[in-house]
Design a protein around this motif. Sequence first.
Motif, PDB file in Angstrom:
ATOM      1  N   PHE A 135       3.403 -28.714  10.971  1.00 54.08           N
ATOM      2  CA  PHE A 135       2.235 -28.984  11.821  1.00 54.08           C
ATOM      3  C   PHE A 135       1.334 -27.753  11.887  1.00 54.08           C
ATOM      4  N   PRO A 136       0.526 -27.559  10.839  1.00 60.07           N
ATOM      5  CA  PRO A 136      -0.455 -26.466  10.894  1.00 60.07           C
ATOM      6  C   PRO A 136      -1.534 -26.833  11.906  1.00 60.07           C
ATOM      7  N   GLY A 137      -1.382 -26.355  13.111  1.00 61.11           N
ATOM      8  CA  GLY A 137      -2.201 -26.823  14.223  1.00 61.11           C
ATOM      9  C   GLY A 137      -3.672 -26.495  14.089  1.00 61.11           C
ATOM     10  N   GLU A 138      -3.967 -25.321  13.569  1.00 60.61           N
ATOM     11  CA  GLU A 138      -5.377 -24.891  13.546  1.00 60.61           C
ATOM     12  C   GLU A 138      -6.250 -25.838  12.715  1.00 60.61           C
ATOM     13  N   PRO A 139      -5.905 -26.160  11.463  1.00 64.20           N
ATOM     14  CA  PRO A 139      -6.809 -27.042  10.701  1.00 64.20           C
ATOM     15  C   PRO A 139      -6.795 -28.473  11.205  1.00 64.20           C
ATOM     16  N   LEU A 140      -5.666 -28.919  11.782  1.00 62.39           N
ATOM     17  CA  LEU A 140      -5.634 -30.288  12.322  1.00 62.39           C
ATOM     18  C   LEU A 140      -6.515 -30.368  13.572  1.00 62.39           C
ATOM     19  N   GLY A 141      -6.426 -29.343  14.429  1.00 63.58           N
ATOM     20  CA  GLY A 141      -7.286 -29.289  15.611  1.00 63.58           C
ATOM     21  C   GLY A 141      -8.748 -29.170  15.212  1.00 63.58           C
ATOM     22  N   CYS A 142      -8.983 -28.396  14.153  1.00 62.39           N
ATOM     23  CA  CYS A 142     -10.344 -28.215  13.631  1.00 62.39           C
ATOM     24  C   CYS A 142     -10.921 -29.566  13.208  1.00 62.39           C
ATOM     25  N   ALA A 143     -10.126 -30.381  12.507  1.00 62.31           N
ATOM     26  CA  ALA A 143     -10.592 -31.698  12.058  1.00 62.31           C
ATOM     27  C   ALA A 143     -10.956 -32.574  13.261  1.00 62.31           C
ATOM     28  N   VAL A 144     -10.111 -32.563  14.278  1.00 63.68           N
ATOM     29  CA  VAL A 144     -10.381 -33.378  15.473  1.00 63.68           C
ATOM     30  C   VAL A 144     -11.658 -32.893  16.160  1.00 63.68           C
ATOM     31  N   ASN A 145     -11.808 -31.589  16.282  1.00 65.45           N
ATOM     32  CA  ASN A 145     -12.993 -31.056  16.967  1.00 65.45           C
ATOM     33  C   ASN A 145     -14.277 -31.338  16.188  1.00 65.45           C
TER      34      ASN A 145
END
Length: 348
Positions: free
Chosen positions: A135-145
């Motif tokens: 779960f690479p959180g930064e790019p997944l959160g980036c996509a959601v944002n």
Amino acid sequence: MTAATTTIPDAPASAAAPRATMRAAQVLGPRSVALGNVALPVPSAREVRVRLEGCGVCASNVPPWEGRSWFTYPLRPGQLGHEGWGMVDTVGDEVRAFAPGDRVAFLSDHAFAEYDLTAEEKLIKLPHTLAGAPFPGEPLGCAVNIFRRSGVRAGQTVAIVGVGFLGALLVGMAKSAGARVVAVTRRAFSRRLASLYGADEVVPLDDADPHDAVRRVAELTDGSGGYDVRGFCDVVIECTGKEVALDVAGEMCAVRGRLVVAGYHQDGPRQVNLQLWNWRGLDVVNAHEREPAVYLDGMRAAAEMVASGGLDPGPLYTHRLPLERLGEALDLTRDRPNGFVKALVMMR
Ligand SMILES: [Zn+2]
């Protein structure tokens, strides 16, 4: 070639004492990386130390890996790694929200290492249903944002220009939101990926004639340009970080459309067609997030989406390499061979 020799001297550690050192990858100069032992970082009162399971390799790592005049070397041990996840190992005296054993994703910048520190407000706990999954959180959160800032609504026509890790996730989210999704991308492999994530139309982007893609999007949307602009897309999200893609993305926007810049354009200035943007009255959104609280919110939403089965990034983690092969992972990220979407560096 990438250097793989150990140049950082080992710190002394006795077998009985608690661990005092960790392995960390250090970029010494352009295309040169070494794995060495460095002191285990110690959290201050409001910091958390995470033992990493893995860390994603990001396209934004490529310019400092290749070398640009504005970078100074060597980088610090672990530096550039900002997509880490793992298990909380120890916490500072004043940290209440996290405890050793919590599985987390977090924001930091030294996660190409076995351990990294971060401030207590820069972590999210991962749902148990994600146990064992990267779960690479930064790019997944980036996509959601980015998706949130794109304002996509049901019934809109949305073009995604560039289908890599981010673009594929955006295709999936736009489709779930009820939009008609047009994916525009260069590689045949990425066009298949766009279809897998639900794109309604897939349009090739040809470097030799990028405007071919604009003409195709015009056909699909009954669009025509000039001074009497008709058709085209309500929202266009550019995900490549390349000037040519930004150009065609602007041309695919409807009057009063929204051009969302999600690509990473930090390797130099860009020239844009302001005449066209201005005539069409475009909203132009630079969608990168720099506010940690908002970032974390996006990461939390991404974790929920993935845990509930609403979004599956699994097929996008195409390459997993151990930390000692970080140089290869960075080269893959730069060269993007056929079948490559994203590399994860795994610590254990
Ligand atoms: Zn990143």
